[in-house]
Design a protein around this motif. Structure first.
Motif, PDB file in Angstrom:
ATOM      1  N   ASP A   1       0.802  -1.088  -0.174  1.00 60.25           N
ATOM      2  CA  ASP A   1       0.070   0.087  -0.038  1.00 60.25           C
ATOM      3  C   ASP A   1       0.898   1.347  -0.037  1.00 60.25           C
ATOM      4  O   ASP A   1       0.386   2.174  -0.252  1.00 60.25           O
ATOM      5  CB  ASP A   1      -0.957   0.143   1.357  1.00 60.25           C
ATOM      6  CG  ASP A   1      -1.777  -1.180   1.195  1.00 60.25           C
ATOM      7  OD1 ASP A   1      -2.573  -1.360   0.380  1.00 60.25           O
ATOM      8  OD2 ASP A   1      -1.753  -1.872   2.265  1.00 60.25           O
ATOM      9  N   VAL A   2       2.185   1.234   0.394  1.00 60.92           N
ATOM     10  CA  VAL A   2       3.019   2.513   0.438  1.00 60.92           C
ATOM     11  C   VAL A   2       4.411   1.861   0.333  1.00 60.92           C
ATOM     12  O   VAL A   2       4.711   0.629   0.644  1.00 60.92           O
ATOM     13  CB  VAL A   2       2.708   3.106   1.789  1.00 60.92           C
ATOM     14  CG1 VAL A   2       3.236   2.257   3.155  1.00 60.92           C
ATOM     15  CG2 VAL A   2       3.525   4.403   1.819  1.00 60.92           C
ATOM     16  N   LEU A   3       5.326   2.849  -0.263  1.00 63.32           N
ATOM     17  CA  LEU A   3       6.744   2.231  -0.136  1.00 63.32           C
ATOM     18  C   LEU A   3       7.373   3.567   0.550  1.00 63.32           C
ATOM     19  O   LEU A   3       7.153   4.520   0.477  1.00 63.32           O
ATOM     20  CB  LEU A   3       7.308   2.327  -1.517  1.00 63.32           C
ATOM     21  CG  LEU A   3       8.789   2.298  -1.846  1.00 63.32           C
ATOM     22  CD1 LEU A   3       9.178   0.999  -1.496  1.00 63.32           C
ATOM     23  CD2 LEU A   3       9.072   2.587  -3.388  1.00 63.32           C
ATOM     24  N   VAL A   4       8.162   2.818   1.758  1.00 65.81           N
ATOM     25  CA  VAL A   4       8.937   4.025   2.593  1.00 65.81           C
ATOM     26  C   VAL A   4      10.448   3.762   2.189  1.00 65.81           C
ATOM     27  O   VAL A   4      11.083   2.543   2.094  1.00 65.81           O
ATOM     28  CB  VAL A   4       8.748   3.544   4.091  1.00 65.81           C
ATOM     29  CG1 VAL A   4       9.297   4.456   5.132  1.00 65.81           C
ATOM     30  CG2 VAL A   4       6.970   3.421   4.335  1.00 65.81           C
ATOM     31  N   LEU A   5      11.192   4.877   2.298  1.00 66.37           N
ATOM     32  CA  LEU A   5      12.350   5.285   1.872  1.00 66.37           C
ATOM     33  C   LEU A   5      13.255   5.432   3.022  1.00 66.37           C
ATOM     34  O   LEU A   5      12.736   6.564   3.799  1.00 66.37           O
ATOM     35  CB  LEU A   5      12.729   5.788   0.528  1.00 66.37           C
ATOM     36  CG  LEU A   5      12.219   5.567  -0.777  1.00 66.37           C
ATOM     37  CD1 LEU A   5      12.620   6.551  -1.696  1.00 66.37           C
ATOM     38  CD2 LEU A   5      12.324   4.179  -1.154  1.00 66.37           C
ATOM     39  N   GLY A   6      14.417   4.868   3.549  1.00 61.77           N
ATOM     40  CA  GLY A   6      15.212   5.246   4.743  1.00 61.77           C
ATOM     41  C   GLY A   6      16.796   5.413   4.203  1.00 61.77           C
ATOM     42  O   GLY A   6      16.946   5.002   2.934  1.00 61.77           O
ATOM     43  N   GLY A   7      17.540   5.538   5.143  1.00 58.78           N
ATOM     44  CA  GLY A   7      18.784   5.427   4.767  1.00 58.78           C
ATOM     45  C   GLY A   7      19.262   6.852   4.121  1.00 58.78           C
ATOM     46  O   GLY A   7      18.444   7.581   3.949  1.00 58.78           O
TER      47      GLY A   7
END
Length: 313
Positions: A248-254
């Motif tokens: 339902d969602v793409l989360v980007l971190g780093g």
């Protein structure tokens, strides 16, 4: 300690650092003044690394003198036997001196806490993903794919707040870094070293990290090309997994996610071209999301869901 109180030390182990803090698990928040971080020389001996880890943890323990602690939760990279708490880092590489060491047995005697604190371990990217989902106010995002872009590619497939590591909708152990991609693995391309290699191939020039490219983005057409290719390739790589998992969602971190303005348009265009209309969220929690996320292992309901599914790599 009342039934409502769960206080756990959350620990984030990075390639060259350790950070720790006391987390109020019920409130999903770090307790003020308990956060501490230290540099770690990851090629040192087992004893030296344990002493650095213990020194950092003892600062957090001292700052939490009046808080009843239930245990210590680690967000720690692989290869690692998460169920048994045994390091599997190859000798000669970072943390190689820990190979086959049982962390709890080596670390607990060095801690200043008056009683033995039980330790639990979760992959660092999974911890970040759990923390992101747990801290998110977007309750409608039932399925989240959270990836970390930095020295390597981390991933966590989260459904209803719980990491999914088996089944036909996710790769083995919920990992993307080791999926074959072009002439190598995904980790070779969607990481700092992937940027370094791509820029060298485009220009013949050497750089140290992605920040150099970001700082010169507006003035250098080759840098724009490198970022465009990165976003487009990342979209193509993620598309089949986003579809399989029905995220339902793409989360980007780093750290690389901080350069989203440089590659985000290309990523979004690629997803659109693959008939994927999905919101993309950039993490605001980063490391502290992993610290909070791993402490969920001391939530009895969460632990019951994952304790028998912890990977051994």
């Amino acid at each position: 300690m009342t039934r409502e109180d769960i206080y756990v030390i959350g620990v984030d182990i990075g390639g060259t650092h350790i950070s720790s803090a006391v987390v109020d698990v019920r409130e999903k928040r770090i307790i003020d003044d308990t956060y501490t971080t230290s540099h770690v020389a990851n090629l040192e001996s087992l004893e030296a690394i344990m002493e650095t880890w213990a020194s950092t943890l003892n600062k957090t323990i001292h700052a939490a003198a009046e808080i009843p602690l239930l245990g210590i939760a680690f967000a720690i990279p692989g290869p690692f036997d998460y169920k048994e708490g045994i390091a599997k880092y190859p000798e000669g590489f970072k943390y190689g001196a820990l190979y086959q060491a049982k962390i709890e047995e080596n670390l607990n005697p060095l801690l200043s806490h008056s009683s033995h604190l039980p330790m639990r371990f979760l992959n660092d990217a999974t911890s970040f993903a759990v923390g992101e989902a747990w801290l998110s106010h977007a309750d409608g995002n039932r399925k989240q794919l959270c990836i970390t872009l930095g020295t390597g590619l981390g991933a966590g497939f989260i459904e209803n707040g719980v990491p999914i590591v088996t089944g036909n909708t996710v790769p083995p152990n919920g990992c993307l870094w080791n999926i074959l991609h072009e002439d190598g693995m995904a980790d070779d391309y969607f990481s700092t070293r992937g940027f370094i290699k791509a820029y060298h191939q485009a220009t013949g020039k050497n750089i140290v990290g992605v920040k150099e490219l970001v700082d010169n983005f507006d003035a250098d057409a080759k840098i724009k090309e490198v970022f465009h290719d990165f976003g487009n390739n990342l979209g193509g790589f993620l598309t089949p997994w986003l579809k399989k998992f029905q995220a339902d969602v793409l989360v980007l971190g780093g750290n690389i996610s901080k350069a989203y303005s440089c590659f985000g348009v290309a990523l979004e265009q690629c997803l659109d071209q693959n008939d994927l209309i999905i919101p993309i969220r950039i993490s605001h929690h980063m490391e502290k999301g992993a610290i909070i996320g791993c402490t969920r292992m001391f939530d009895p309901n969460f632990w019951e869901h994952i304790k028998n599914k912890l990977p051994k790599i």
